[in-house]
Design a protein around this motif. Structure first.
Motif, PDB file in Angstrom:
ATOM      1  N   VAL A 526      59.790 -23.878  45.208  1.00 48.91           N
ATOM      2  CA  VAL A 526      59.622 -23.815  43.960  1.00 48.91           C
ATOM      3  C   VAL A 526      59.917 -25.237  43.379  1.00 48.91           C
ATOM      4  CG1 VAL A 526      61.377 -23.048  42.018  1.00 48.91           C
ATOM      5  CG2 VAL A 526      61.263 -21.775  44.456  1.00 48.91           C
ATOM      6  N   HIS A 527      58.888 -25.320  42.424  1.00 42.90           N
ATOM      7  CA  HIS A 527      58.181 -26.659  42.075  1.00 42.90           C
ATOM      8  C   HIS A 527      58.275 -26.720  40.356  1.00 42.90           C
ATOM      9  CE1 HIS A 527      56.920 -30.580  42.406  1.00 42.90           C
ATOM     10  NE2 HIS A 527      55.537 -30.327  42.218  1.00 42.90           N
ATOM     11  N   HIS A 528      58.528 -27.979  39.981  1.00 40.86           N
ATOM     12  CA  HIS A 528      58.719 -28.175  38.473  1.00 40.86           C
ATOM     13  C   HIS A 528      57.337 -28.624  37.893  1.00 40.86           C
ATOM     14  CE1 HIS A 528      63.105 -29.529  39.079  1.00 40.86           C
ATOM     15  NE2 HIS A 528      63.138 -28.224  38.911  1.00 40.86           N
ATOM     16  N   VAL A 529      57.242 -28.622  36.743  1.00 42.36           N
ATOM     17  CA  VAL A 529      55.921 -29.165  35.962  1.00 42.36           C
ATOM     18  C   VAL A 529      56.133 -30.187  35.193  1.00 42.36           C
ATOM     19  CG1 VAL A 529      55.280 -26.558  35.883  1.00 42.36           C
ATOM     20  CG2 VAL A 529      56.537 -27.732  33.947  1.00 42.36           C
ATOM     21  N   ARG A 530      55.009 -30.938  34.930  1.00 39.30           N
ATOM     22  CA  ARG A 530      55.096 -32.156  34.096  1.00 39.30           C
ATOM     23  C   ARG A 530      55.461 -31.710  32.768  1.00 39.30           C
ATOM     24  NH1 ARG A 530      49.734 -32.399  36.358  1.00 39.30           N
ATOM     25  NH2 ARG A 530      48.937 -31.541  34.538  1.00 39.30           N
ATOM     26  N   LYS A 531      56.295 -32.807  32.246  1.00 35.66           N
ATOM     27  CA  LYS A 531      56.789 -32.675  30.873  1.00 35.66           C
ATOM     28  C   LYS A 531      55.585 -32.484  29.771  1.00 35.66           C
ATOM     29  CE  LYS A 531      61.027 -35.001  31.653  1.00 35.66           C
ATOM     30  NZ  LYS A 531      61.937 -36.218  31.381  1.00 35.66           N
ATOM     31  N   GLY A 532      55.995 -31.635  28.889  1.00 33.21           N
ATOM     32  CA  GLY A 532      54.865 -31.560  27.639  1.00 33.21           C
ATOM     33  C   GLY A 532      53.757 -30.650  27.779  1.00 33.21           C
ATOM     34  N   GLU A 533      53.877 -29.780  29.151  1.00 30.33           N
ATOM     35  CA  GLU A 533      52.979 -29.100  29.382  1.00 30.33           C
ATOM     36  C   GLU A 533      53.175 -27.669  28.383  1.00 30.33           C
ATOM     37  OE1 GLU A 533      50.108 -28.777  31.721  1.00 30.33           O
ATOM     38  OE2 GLU A 533      50.566 -30.947  31.569  1.00 30.33           O
ATOM     39  N   GLN A 534      52.144 -27.102  27.939  1.00 29.75           N
ATOM     40  CA  GLN A 534      51.994 -25.946  27.007  1.00 29.75           C
ATOM     41  C   GLN A 534      52.047 -24.528  28.106  1.00 29.75           C
ATOM     42  OE1 GLN A 534      53.460 -26.003  24.017  1.00 29.75           O
ATOM     43  NE2 GLN A 534      53.292 -28.235  24.331  1.00 29.75           N
ATOM     44  N   GLU A 535      50.703 -24.141  27.981  1.00 34.89           N
ATOM     45  CA  GLU A 535      50.422 -23.148  28.931  1.00 34.89           C
ATOM     46  C   GLU A 535      50.398 -23.645  30.433  1.00 34.89           C
ATOM     47  OE1 GLU A 535      49.205 -19.133  30.368  1.00 34.89           O
ATOM     48  OE2 GLU A 535      49.956 -20.004  28.530  1.00 34.89           O
ATOM     49  N   ILE A 536      51.418 -23.278  31.152  1.00 40.86           N
ATOM     50  CA  ILE A 536      51.391 -23.484  32.592  1.00 40.86           C
ATOM     51  C   ILE A 536      50.578 -22.976  33.622  1.00 40.86           C
ATOM     52  CG2 ILE A 536      52.923 -23.735  34.438  1.00 40.86           C
ATOM     53  CD1 ILE A 536      54.018 -25.449  32.149  1.00 40.86           C
ATOM     54  N   THR A 537      49.887 -23.780  34.189  1.00 37.96           N
ATOM     55  CA  THR A 537      48.721 -23.400  35.423  1.00 37.96           C
ATOM     56  C   THR A 537      49.019 -24.154  36.565  1.00 37.96           C
ATOM     57  OG1 THR A 537      47.302 -25.482  34.973  1.00 37.96           O
ATOM     58  CG2 THR A 537      47.083 -23.006  33.448  1.00 37.96           C
ATOM     59  N   VAL A 538      48.273 -24.010  37.570  1.00 38.57           N
ATOM     60  CA  VAL A 538      48.687 -24.616  38.952  1.00 38.57           C
ATOM     61  C   VAL A 538      48.404 -26.060  38.829  1.00 38.57           C
ATOM     62  CG1 VAL A 538      46.220 -24.321  39.783  1.00 38.57           C
ATOM     63  CG2 VAL A 538      47.974 -24.531  41.412  1.00 38.57           C
ATOM     64  N   GLU A 539      47.585 -26.585  37.527  1.00 38.67           N
ATOM     65  CA  GLU A 539      47.678 -28.080  37.579  1.00 38.67           C
ATOM     66  C   GLU A 539      48.493 -28.645  36.978  1.00 38.67           C
ATOM     67  OE1 GLU A 539      45.104 -29.706  38.964  1.00 38.67           O
ATOM     68  OE2 GLU A 539      44.230 -27.752  39.632  1.00 38.67           O
ATOM     69  N   SER A 540      49.580 -27.970  36.485  1.00 43.55           N
ATOM     70  CA  SER A 540      50.806 -28.327  35.748  1.00 43.55           C
ATOM     71  C   SER A 540      51.727 -28.682  36.614  1.00 43.55           C
ATOM     72  CB  SER A 540      51.576 -27.221  34.564  1.00 43.55           C
ATOM     73  OG  SER A 540      50.459 -26.637  33.804  1.00 43.55           O
ATOM     74  N   ALA A 541      51.568 -28.752  37.978  1.00 40.66           N
ATOM     75  CA  ALA A 541      52.644 -29.021  39.006  1.00 40.66           C
ATOM     76  C   ALA A 541      53.193 -30.498  38.837  1.00 40.66           C
ATOM     77  CB  ALA A 541      52.174 -28.726  40.199  1.00 40.66           C
ATOM     78  N   ARG A 542      54.168 -31.158  39.033  1.00 40.79           N
ATOM     79  CA  ARG A 542      54.593 -32.496  38.930  1.00 40.79           C
ATOM     80  C   ARG A 542      53.916 -33.004  40.306  1.00 40.79           C
ATOM     81  NH1 ARG A 542      60.839 -33.170  38.024  1.00 40.79           N
ATOM     82  NH2 ARG A 542      60.212 -35.084  39.456  1.00 40.79           N
ATOM     83  N   GLY A 543      53.469 -34.455  40.078  1.00 36.69           N
ATOM     84  CA  GLY A 543      52.904 -34.995  41.108  1.00 36.69           C
ATOM     85  C   GLY A 543      51.493 -34.884  41.467  1.00 36.69           C
ATOM     86  N   GLY A 544      50.935 -35.014  42.480  1.00 29.48           N
ATOM     87  CA  GLY A 544      49.576 -34.902  42.783  1.00 29.48           C
ATOM     88  C   GLY A 544      49.051 -33.631  42.814  1.00 29.48           C
ATOM     89  N   GLY A 545      47.554 -33.271  42.576  1.00 25.32           N
ATOM     90  CA  GLY A 545      47.223 -31.922  42.515  1.00 25.32           C
ATOM     91  C   GLY A 545      47.072 -31.464  43.750  1.00 25.32           C
ATOM     92  N   SER A 546      47.477 -32.373  44.939  1.00 22.92           N
ATOM     93  CA  SER A 546      47.187 -31.884  46.284  1.00 22.92           C
ATOM     94  C   SER A 546      48.450 -30.474  46.682  1.00 22.92           C
ATOM     95  CB  SER A 546      47.343 -32.899  47.423  1.00 22.92           C
ATOM     96  OG  SER A 546      48.530 -33.820  47.079  1.00 22.92           O
ATOM     97  N   PHE A 547      49.269 -30.757  45.839  1.00 22.26           N
ATOM     98  CA  PHE A 547      50.567 -29.652  46.233  1.00 22.26           C
ATOM     99  C   PHE A 547      49.996 -28.177  46.070  1.00 22.26           C
ATOM    100  CE2 PHE A 547      53.591 -26.678  44.572  1.00 22.26           C
ATOM    101  CZ  PHE A 547      54.584 -26.786  45.528  1.00 22.26           C
ATOM    102  N   GLY A 548      49.057 -27.980  45.154  1.00 20.31           N
ATOM    103  CA  GLY A 548      48.591 -26.601  44.754  1.00 20.31           C
ATOM    104  C   GLY A 548      47.451 -26.390  45.666  1.00 20.31           C
TER     105      GLY A 548
END
Length: 717
Positions: A526-548
């Motif tokens: 279970v992962h958090h998202v970056r601050k300020g994101e509106q529509e949440i997608t897999v690219e919204s995950a905090r940290g590097g894009g390699s998580f998704g």
């Protein structure tokens, strides 16, 4: 040491009778928490603390405790001390099965936060204080075991990142022993006096040495100085005697100690590292040193420290050239070099498609055995409540949210919430869905990061360090308890790597995939998202894009927007959220979102009892369907609407007085003052326009303004 040794505890200066002395619970707790701080212990979920107790001179009784339950140890020690026992603690962590004797053996050593020494001779105090001042040494913990007839103390020096091999632990202890010419307490599994307990001497020590019964006191530095293993080992060049592989005066070497250290210093000069280090290592191996001894001695002269690859090659080369095997059978580095696996290409064996085992989907088409999946969501939307409802659904085998599974064994590890809060969430959901203890049975496992922290990887100055013992312990538990699903919430708390480092995040995520594969279970992160994101997608995950990228399947959660609330005809949009699979490598694409609603459940734990209210109110997730006004629609319904529209002139604009929705509402009995009814009318209008039953046309009004009107299509009868 800044005068730390100069003053003893006034309560320990004289024996005033057994009744006057009581165990110092604060000192017991202080000493244990200093030896085994959570920040150090968290790397080993199976870490244990060994306590030895008994009357003077008796060291046979022992008891082992979890290193995460220090309060229980404090309570136990208080009781045993009050009974007159002397108390000792293993200065380093233990692991593994307790030997039949009850006392730890060499195989039980796990890790130590400190190097230690002990002195009890007359005159030792002044001499060792002087050495500490000369070497600029500052103990992190000072334990005073007695003051009569002279001070007797244990000194602990904090090791940076700790000692994680028994060889390293013994090396630093030997160094301190030889530096101070103190007592021989070098053993990695050494037991030491526990602060806050009693030091009751034997009759012989009372008579011969003049000892009296005193309470053991403890002092802990507020900001203890840390020393690397290499720093401590470099403090002293032993002058003979036992060396544990670190003897600088062995007669086997042709070079003197000074010549050997001249070579090491010379290696710092540009272009002279290789030859100088090669010659120094040859001398060390000629003296019979182990690989660990060579590594720790050379570490400060190598870019990669004791794990420098070039250092590996020089050690390996010297052993082959001089035919000198590593004398330390437990040398992990040597075993790694000698057993380096070969890589071979494996031929593919043709398999008939129908004989290939199907994927084992455990919960819907999302959680799968042997794979790591993820849920990504902003804070406060209801992700933990959703996980709790899904956990109870899997454990009970009931389709609480519409997905049926057989009863599964699930491990929920909440790394942020305390256990009490998890109990509130679980019991609130169970109450809402009428679940009992029989529905759960022994299939649910819950842990809190506040009691049992979890960190599987950390970024150090030498790169990402994977805590293999932690990973292997998790796998062992999953197998032992036949757990089908492990949920880690949140992912950010299970590691200490840099979030924007794609390689580090990739390594941690794939480590969880390894856990899933090795334990034959599903792992959900279970992962958090970056601050300020509106529509949440897999690219919204905090940290590097390699998580998704490293997860086989990623579910995202979005809160209902205010516009969606108007369209659905609901009042509080914050109570609703939707989920959808944004990355789906192993199942067919999802065509629509799944919607959920949070309902409030009173636990009934208020001061006036369960039937009065006023207890904790907890949000519980329930299924919610997007309203579909067309679901029960009939041809007769449209005939009524068509008749009403033909009878007037109706506008498409919802703000217009003659909005077509009024005709639809009157024909079908909807109340436009009701938010849900109004949303249904708008949905029906959109539906019929979409099917072509109604058409939007432009024409002039009485005021000759061009406006959009809604009419019944000519082809519709």
């Amino acid at each position: 040491m800044h005068g730390s040794f100069s003053a003893g505890d006034p309560n320990a200066q004289a024996e005033t009778g057994d009744q006057a002395l009581k165990p110092d619970v604060t000192a017991i707790s202080t000493h244990l928490h200093a030896l085994f701080p959570a920040g150090f212990v968290h790397r080993w979920p199976d870490a244990q603390v060994e306590i030895i107790y008994g009357p003077p001179g008796d060291f046979t009784k022992s008891r082992w405790f979890s290193a995460f339950d220090l309060k229980t140890i404090v309570d136990f020690v208080e009781v045993r001390s009050a009974c007159g026992d002397n108390i000792y603690v293993g200065a380093a962590l233990r692991h593994g099965s307790v030997p039949e004797s009850g006392r730890a053996n060499a195989g039980n050593y796990l890790a130590g936060q400190y190097a230690w020494c002990e002195y009890d001779g007359a005159g030792d105090e002044e001499r060792i204080v002087a050495i500490c001042k000369d070497k600029h040494l500052e103990p992190a913990i000072i334990v005073t075991t007695g003051t009569t007839p002279h001070p007797r103390r244990h000194l602990y020096f904090r090791i940076k990142d700790g000692a994680i091999t028994s060889a390293a632990q013994e090396a630093v202890n030997v160094t301190l022993r030889d530096l101070f010419n103190s007592d021989n307490v070098k053993d990695p599994i050494r037991i030491m006096r526990l602060g806050g307990s009693f030091n009751t001497p034997t009759p012989e020590k009372r008579k011969v040495r003049g000892y009296i019964r005193e309470i053991v006191t403890v002092q802990v530095a507020r900001e203890p100085r840390e020393y690397s293993t290499e720093e401590l080992i470099a403090l002293c060049r032993p002058a003979g005697g036992e060396t544990s592989g670190y003897d600088f005066n062995s007669a086997r070497s042709r070079r003197t100690d000074d010549q050997l250290f001249e070579l090491l210093e010379k290696s710092r000069i540009a272009r002279q590292w290789h030859d100088s280090m090669r010659d120094a290592i040859a001398s060390m191996i000629g003296r019979g040193w182990s690989d660990d001894a060579v590594r720790f001695t050379c570490a400060s002269y190598c870019k990669g420290g004791k794990d420098d690859r070039d250092l590996d090659r020089l050690i390996d080369g010297a052993r082959k050239k001089w035919n000198r095997p590593n004398p330390d059978d437990n040398s992990t580095a040597s075993a790694t070099m000698q057993q380096r696996p070969s890589i071979t290409a494996t031929p593919y064996i043709w398999t008939e498609p129908e004989k290939i085992p199907p994927r084992e989907f455990l919960y819907g088409r999302r959680l799968i055995r042997k794979y790591a999946t993820a849920t990504i969501a902003p804070g406060g939307v209801g992700k933990t409540a959703l996980e709790v409802a899904e956990v109870l659904s899997m454990v009970s085998g009931k389709a609480l949210l519409g997905i049926q599974t057989p009863p599964l064994r699930v491990w929920l590890w909440s790394l942020e919430d305390p256990r009490e809060e998890m109990a509130r969430r679980l019991q609130a959901a169970a109450k809402h869905y009428n679940l009992t203890a029989e529905h759960i049975d022994d299939r649910l496992f819950v842990d809190s990061g506040r009691e049992q922290p979890l960190v599987i990887a950390e970024t150090t100055r030498n790169g990402v360090v994977i805590y293999r013992p932690v990973v292997e312990a998790i796998i062992a538990q999953l197998k032992e308890r036949a757990i089908a699903v492990l949920i880690i919430d949140p992912f950010v708390s299970c590691h200490r790597v840099t979030e924007n480092d794609n390689n580090a995040i990739d390594a941690v995520t794939k480590l969880w995939a390894h856990v899933a594969d090795a334990a034959n279970c599903a792992v959900e992160l279970v992962h958090h998202v970056r601050k300020g994101e509106q529509e949440i997608t897999v690219e919204s995950a905090r940290g590097g894009g390699s998580f998704g990228d490293a997860c086989r399947m990623v579910r995202v959660i979005n809160r209902m927007t205010e516009q969606q609330a108007r369209d659905a005809g609901v009042d509080n949009h914050r109570l609703y959220f939707r989920t959808f699979i944004d990355k789906n490598n192993l199942a067919s694409p999802a065509e629509k979102s799944d919607w959920f609603k949070l309902v409030s459940v009173d636990l009934g734990n208020g001061p006036l009892g369960p039937n009065v209210g006023g207890g904790d109110s907890i949000g519980v997730v329930t299924r919610w369907e997007w309203p579909d006004a067309t679901q029960d629609l009939t041809g007769r319904d449209f005939e009524l609407v068509a008749t009403a529209i033909r009878a007037g002139s109706w506008r498409a604009d919802i703000q217009a007085k003659q909005w077509v929705g009024r005709a639809i509402a009157k024909a079908l009995g909807y109340d436009l003052d009701d938010r849900a009814d109004k949303a249904a009318v708008k949905q029906l209008m959109k539906y019929w326009i979409g099917t072509g039953a109604l058409v939007v046309v432009k024409r002039e009004t009485e005021k000759r303004e061009m406006k959009e009107f809604v009419e019944v299509a000519e082809k519709v009868e």
